[in-house]
Design an enzyme around this catalytic site. Structure first.
Site, PDB file in Angstrom:
ATOM      1  N   ARG A  26      71.617  38.832   5.649  1.00  0.00           N
ATOM      2  CA  ARG A  26      72.482  40.001   5.809  1.00  0.00           C
ATOM      3  C   ARG A  26      73.840  39.752   5.149  1.00  0.00           C
ATOM      4  O   ARG A  26      74.454  38.705   5.370  1.00  0.00           O
ATOM      5  CB  ARG A  26      72.677  40.324   7.290  1.00  0.00           C
ATOM      6  CG  ARG A  26      73.560  41.543   7.494  1.00  0.00           C
ATOM      7  CD  ARG A  26      73.514  42.053   8.910  1.00  0.00           C
ATOM      8  NE  ARG A  26      74.516  43.066   9.175  1.00  0.00           N
ATOM      9  CZ  ARG A  26      74.332  44.364   8.965  1.00  0.00           C
ATOM     10  NH1 ARG A  26      73.167  44.795   8.477  1.00  0.00           N
ATOM     11  NH2 ARG A  26      75.291  45.227   9.241  1.00  0.00           N
ATOM     12  N   GLU A  78      64.417  26.772  40.397  1.00  0.00           N
ATOM     13  CA  GLU A  78      64.117  25.327  40.397  1.00  0.00           C
ATOM     14  C   GLU A  78      65.392  24.506  40.609  1.00  0.00           C
ATOM     15  O   GLU A  78      65.574  23.460  39.982  1.00  0.00           O
ATOM     16  CB  GLU A  78      63.463  24.911  39.079  1.00  0.00           C
ATOM     17  CG  GLU A  78      62.234  25.696  38.714  1.00  0.00           C
ATOM     18  CD  GLU A  78      61.060  25.382  39.607  1.00  0.00           C
ATOM     19  OE1 GLU A  78      61.139  24.399  40.349  1.00  0.00           O
ATOM     20  OE2 GLU A  78      60.082  26.138  39.553  1.00  0.00           O
TER      21      GLU A  78
HETATM   22  C1  LIG Z   1      62.718  35.036  38.303  1.00  0.00           C
HETATM   23  C2  LIG Z   1      62.691  34.062  39.430  1.00  0.00           C
HETATM   24  C3  LIG Z   1      61.510  33.406  39.750  1.00  0.00           C
HETATM   25  C4  LIG Z   1      61.469  32.524  40.844  1.00  0.00           C
HETATM   26  N1  LIG Z   1      60.264  31.929  41.178  1.00  0.00           N
HETATM   27  C5  LIG Z   1      60.182  31.212  42.339  1.00  0.00           C
HETATM   28  C6  LIG Z   1      58.916  30.717  42.789  1.00  0.00           C
HETATM   29  O1  LIG Z   1      57.886  30.857  42.121  1.00  0.00           O
HETATM   30  N2  LIG Z   1      58.846  30.090  44.005  1.00  0.00           N
HETATM   31  C7  LIG Z   1      59.961  29.907  44.783  1.00  0.00           C
HETATM   32  O2  LIG Z   1      59.831  29.336  45.865  1.00  0.00           O
HETATM   33  N3  LIG Z   1      61.185  30.351  44.366  1.00  0.00           N
HETATM   34  C8  LIG Z   1      61.311  31.004  43.185  1.00  0.00           C
HETATM   35  N4  LIG Z   1      62.543  31.496  42.758  1.00  0.00           N
HETATM   36  C9  LIG Z   1      63.698  31.349  43.656  1.00  0.00           C
HETATM   37  C10 LIG Z   1      64.746  30.367  43.182  1.00  0.00           C
HETATM   38  O3  LIG Z   1      64.275  29.051  43.272  1.00  0.00           O
HETATM   39  C11 LIG Z   1      66.014  30.626  44.021  1.00  0.00           C
HETATM   40  O4  LIG Z   1      66.552  31.854  43.595  1.00  0.00           O
HETATM   41  C12 LIG Z   1      67.040  29.510  43.893  1.00  0.00           C
HETATM   42  O5  LIG Z   1      66.620  28.358  44.583  1.00  0.00           O
HETATM   43  C13 LIG Z   1      68.416  29.920  44.428  1.00  0.00           C
HETATM   44  O6  LIG Z   1      68.329  30.486  45.687  1.00  0.00           O
HETATM   45  P1  LIG Z   1      69.060  31.879  46.000  1.00  0.00           P
HETATM   46  O7  LIG Z   1      68.709  32.847  44.934  1.00  0.00           O
HETATM   47  O8  LIG Z   1      68.770  32.220  47.407  1.00  0.00           O
HETATM   48  O9  LIG Z   1      70.623  31.581  45.824  1.00  0.00           O
HETATM   49  P2  LIG Z   1      71.607  30.929  46.893  1.00  0.00           P
HETATM   50  O10 LIG Z   1      71.048  29.654  47.416  1.00  0.00           O
HETATM   51  O11 LIG Z   1      72.030  31.973  47.859  1.00  0.00           O
HETATM   52  O12 LIG Z   1      72.846  30.562  45.967  1.00  0.00           O
HETATM   53  C14 LIG Z   1      73.778  31.541  45.469  1.00  0.00           C
HETATM   54  C15 LIG Z   1      74.869  30.798  44.683  1.00  0.00           C
HETATM   55  O13 LIG Z   1      75.532  29.853  45.549  1.00  0.00           O
HETATM   56  C16 LIG Z   1      75.459  28.557  44.969  1.00  0.00           C
HETATM   57  N5  LIG Z   1      75.353  27.544  46.017  1.00  0.00           N
HETATM   58  C17 LIG Z   1      74.442  27.422  47.013  1.00  0.00           C
HETATM   59  N6  LIG Z   1      74.680  26.332  47.750  1.00  0.00           N
HETATM   60  C18 LIG Z   1      75.762  25.723  47.195  1.00  0.00           C
HETATM   61  C19 LIG Z   1      76.502  24.524  47.452  1.00  0.00           C
HETATM   62  N7  LIG Z   1      76.158  23.691  48.473  1.00  0.00           N
HETATM   63  N8  LIG Z   1      77.563  24.243  46.684  1.00  0.00           N
HETATM   64  C20 LIG Z   1      77.904  25.045  45.646  1.00  0.00           C
HETATM   65  N9  LIG Z   1      77.265  26.171  45.323  1.00  0.00           N
HETATM   66  C21 LIG Z   1      76.199  26.501  46.086  1.00  0.00           C
HETATM   67  C22 LIG Z   1      74.218  28.579  44.094  1.00  0.00           C
HETATM   68  O14 LIG Z   1      74.290  27.575  43.095  1.00  0.00           O
HETATM   69  C23 LIG Z   1      74.307  29.989  43.523  1.00  0.00           C
HETATM   70  O15 LIG Z   1      75.198  29.998  42.440  1.00  0.00           O
HETATM   71  C24 LIG Z   1      62.632  32.308  41.620  1.00  0.00           C
HETATM   72  C25 LIG Z   1      63.836  32.936  41.260  1.00  0.00           C
HETATM   73  C26 LIG Z   1      63.866  33.795  40.180  1.00  0.00           C
HETATM   74  C27 LIG Z   1      65.165  34.459  39.823  1.00  0.00           C
END
Ligand SMILES: Cc1cc2nc3c(=O)[nH]c(=O)nc-3n(C[C@H](O)[C@H](O)[C@H](O)COP(=O)(O)OP(=O)(O)OC[C@H]3O[C@@H](n4cnc5c(N)ncnc54)[C@H](O)[C@@H]3O)c2cc1C
Length: 386
Positions: A270, A365
Site C-alpha cells: 500500500r 487459564e
Molecule cells: C472465552 C473464555 C473461555 C473460558 N473457558 C473456560 C473453561 O473452559 N473452563 C473454565 O473453567 N473457565 C474458563 N474460562 C474462565 C476463566 O478462566 C476466568 O474468566 C478467569 O479465571 C478469571 O476469572 P473471572 O473472569 O471470574 O475474573 P475475576 O477473578 O473476577 O478477576 C477480575 C479481575 O481482578 C483481577 N484479580 C483477581 N484476583 C486478584 C488478585 N489477588 N490480585 C490482583 N488482581 C486480581 C483479575 O486478574 C482480573 O483482572 C473462560 C473465560 C473466557 C473469557
C-alpha cells in the site's frame, strides 16, 4: 516453509519431524480452516466438523501415551498450538481443552475403565469434552467454589453452576470440579444426564469462533464410577491449567505471527504520499518491535518446551511464558491493526480478530495479574495473593 516471523532461524533448532509438523499444520490451517474463519467469527460459531480432522491428524491428546493418543513431545504440542492459533485462538482453544483439560485429567487421575471408555473417542474427535472449574462468583480464586457433590448411596448428587466453559454446549462430557466432604473432587458428567444443562453464552465480542457456555447442575445423580479416583484437592484442577497454559504461551506467538505477517505484507504494497507505507520510519519501528517480541517469545517457548520434555519445567516457568507472550501478542495484534488503517477494523484481515480473541486469552487459564503474582511469589518469597 519460509517463515517470515522466524528471524533467528529457530527452525534450525527443530528436528526434521518438528519442522514437518509445523509445515503440515500451517498448510492444514490455511486450507481447511482459514476459508471459513471470518464467517464463523461473525456468526459466533465453531466449525465443529473439524474435530474429526483434528483427530485424524493426531492432535487431540497428542502428548499422552496410549489409549489412541499420539505420544508426542511437549515441543510438538507447542508447535501444534502455535500453528492452530496462527489460524484463530478458538481453534487452539478447542484443542487445548480437549487435550490439556479433558484428556489430561482422565489420563492422569482416571480409572482404567474411564481411560478405556473415553480417551480413544476423545482422541479421534468423536467425543467432545469440556472443563468446568470457573463459577459465576469464583474465577481467579477457584478454591472458593460453591459447586458441591454429596454422597448418595454408591453415587453422588451434584448441585451448582459453572460459567465461561469452552465447548460446554457442544460437549458430550464435562470434567467438573466440585466440593466433596472437605475435599475437591473431579467428576465426569455425560451430556443428557438428568438435571445437567449447558446453555450457550451469547453476545461475546471475543473468541467468537468458539462456543462458551454455562454448566448448570440441578440435583444431578452421578454413579460412583463418574468420580476421577486419583484426583484430590485443588492441585488437580490447577495441574490441568498448567498444561493448558503451556500451549497458550506457544499459541499466542502463532496469533502474533499471523498479525505480523499480514501487516508486513500490507505495508509493502500500500502506498501513501507516493511511497509504500513500509518506507516510513514509524512503520518500520512498529514492525521491528513486533518482530523483536515474536523472536523473544518463540525463544522462550522453545526453551520452555525443551525444559518440559527434560522434566525440569515448573509451573512458575509456564506462568512466566503465559504472562509474557499473551500480553506481547495482544500488543502486536493491536499494532498490526493500526498499520492496516481502516482495513484493520474488518474481518477481511486477521489482526482485529486476533486482538479481540487475545483479550480472552489474557484472562483465561489464569489472568495476566494472577501469573504476575505466581512469578512474583516465586522470586520474592512473598505471597501477594491475599
Ligand atoms: C472465552 C473464555 C473461555 C473460558 N473457558 C473456560 C473453561 O473452559 N473452563 C473454565 O473453567 N473457565 C474458563 N474460562 C474462565 C476463566 O478462566 C476466568 O474468566 C478467569 O479465571 C478469571 O476469572 P473471572 O473472569 O471470574 O475474573 P475475576 O477473578 O473476577 O478477576 C477480575 C479481575 O481482578 C483481577 N484479580 C483477581 N484476583 C486478584 C488478585 N489477588 N490480585 C490482583 N488482581 C486480581 C483479575 O486478574 C482480573 O483482572 C473462560 C473465560 C473466557 C473469557
Amino acid at each position: 516453509m519460509i517463515d517470515p516471523s522466524d528471524f533467528y532461524r529457530l527452525d534450525l533448532e527443530l528436528t526434521e519431524d518438528e519442522r514437518l509438523l509445523r509445515d503440515t499444520l500451517r498448510a492444514f490451517v490455511q486450507r481447511e480452516f482459514m476459508p471459513g474463519v471470518a464467517a464463523h467469527f461473525e456468526a459466533g460459531t465453531f466449525p465443529v466438523d473439524i474435530a474429526l480432522r483434528l483427530g485424524e491428524l493426531g492432535l487431540l491428546g497428542m502428548k499422552y501415551e496410549g489409549y489412541g493418543c499420539a505420544g508426542a513431545s511437549n515441543v510438538d504440542y507447542g508447535i501444534a498450538c502455535q500453528e492452530l492459533e496462527w489460524g484463530d485462538s478458538g481453534l487452539r482453544s478447542f484443542v487445548s481443552v480437549q487435550t490439556s483439560l479433558v484428556i489430561h485429567p482422565i489420563h492422569t487421575w482416571g480409572s482404567e475403565e474411564q481411560k478405556r471408555r473415553y480417551i480413544p473417542s476423545l482422541a479421534r474427535g468423536e467425543l467432545i469434552g469440556c472443563y468446568g472449574l470457573t463459577e459465576p462468583d469464583h474465577g481467579s480464586d477457584p478454591g472458593g467454589m460453591a459447586t458441591r457433590a454429596v454422597r448418595d448411596g454408591d453415587g453422588f448428587v451434584l448441585n451448582g453452576a459453572k460459567m465461561w466453559i469452552t465447548n460446554g454446549t457442544i460437549a458430550d462430557l464435562a470434567v467438573v470440579w466440585a466440593r466433596l466432604d472437605d475435599d475437591i473432587a473431579g467428576f465426569i458428567v455425560e451430556k443428557g444426564t438428568p438435571g445437567f444443562t449447558a446453555p450457550e453464552m451469547k453476545r461475546k465480542l471475543s473468541l467468537r469462533a468458539s462456543v462458551t457456555s454455562e454448566l448448570v447442575f440441578d440435583e444431578v445423580r452421578l454413579p460412583a464410577d463418574s468420580r476421577l479416583p486419583g484426583a484430590s484437592g485443588l492441585g488437580a484442577p490447577l495441574g490441568c491449567l498448567n498444561e493448558a497454559r503451556y500451549g497458550i504461551a506457544w499459541g499466542a506467538m502463532g496469533a502474533a505471527a499471523a498479525c505480523y505477517e499480514c501487516a508486513l505484507d500490507y505495508v509493502r504494497s500500500r502506498e501513501q504520499f507516493g511511497k509504500p507505507l513500509a518506507a516510513f520510519q514509524m512503520t518500520q519501528e512498529k514492525l521491528v518491535r513486533m518482530l523483536s517480541e515474536i523472536t523473544r517469545g518463540r525463544l522462550m517457548n522453545l526453551r520452555l518446551g525443551r525444559m518440559k520434555d527434560a522434566g525440569i519445567a515448573r509451573h512458575v516457568h509456564v506462568s512466566l511464558a503465559k504472562y509474557a507472550n499473551v500480553s506481547a501478542a495482544l500488543e502486536i495484534a493491536r499494532t498490526a491493526r493500526t498499520l492496516l488503517g481502516a482495513n484493520g477494523i474488518t474481518l477481511e484481515y486477521p489482526p482485529i480478530r486476533h486482538a479481540a480473541n487475545l483479550e480472552s486469552v489474557l484472562t483465561y487459564e489464569g489472568t495476566h495479574e494472577i501469573h504476575t503474582l505466581i512469578v512474583g511469589r516465586e522470586i520474592t518469597g512473598e505471597d501477594a495473593f491475599h
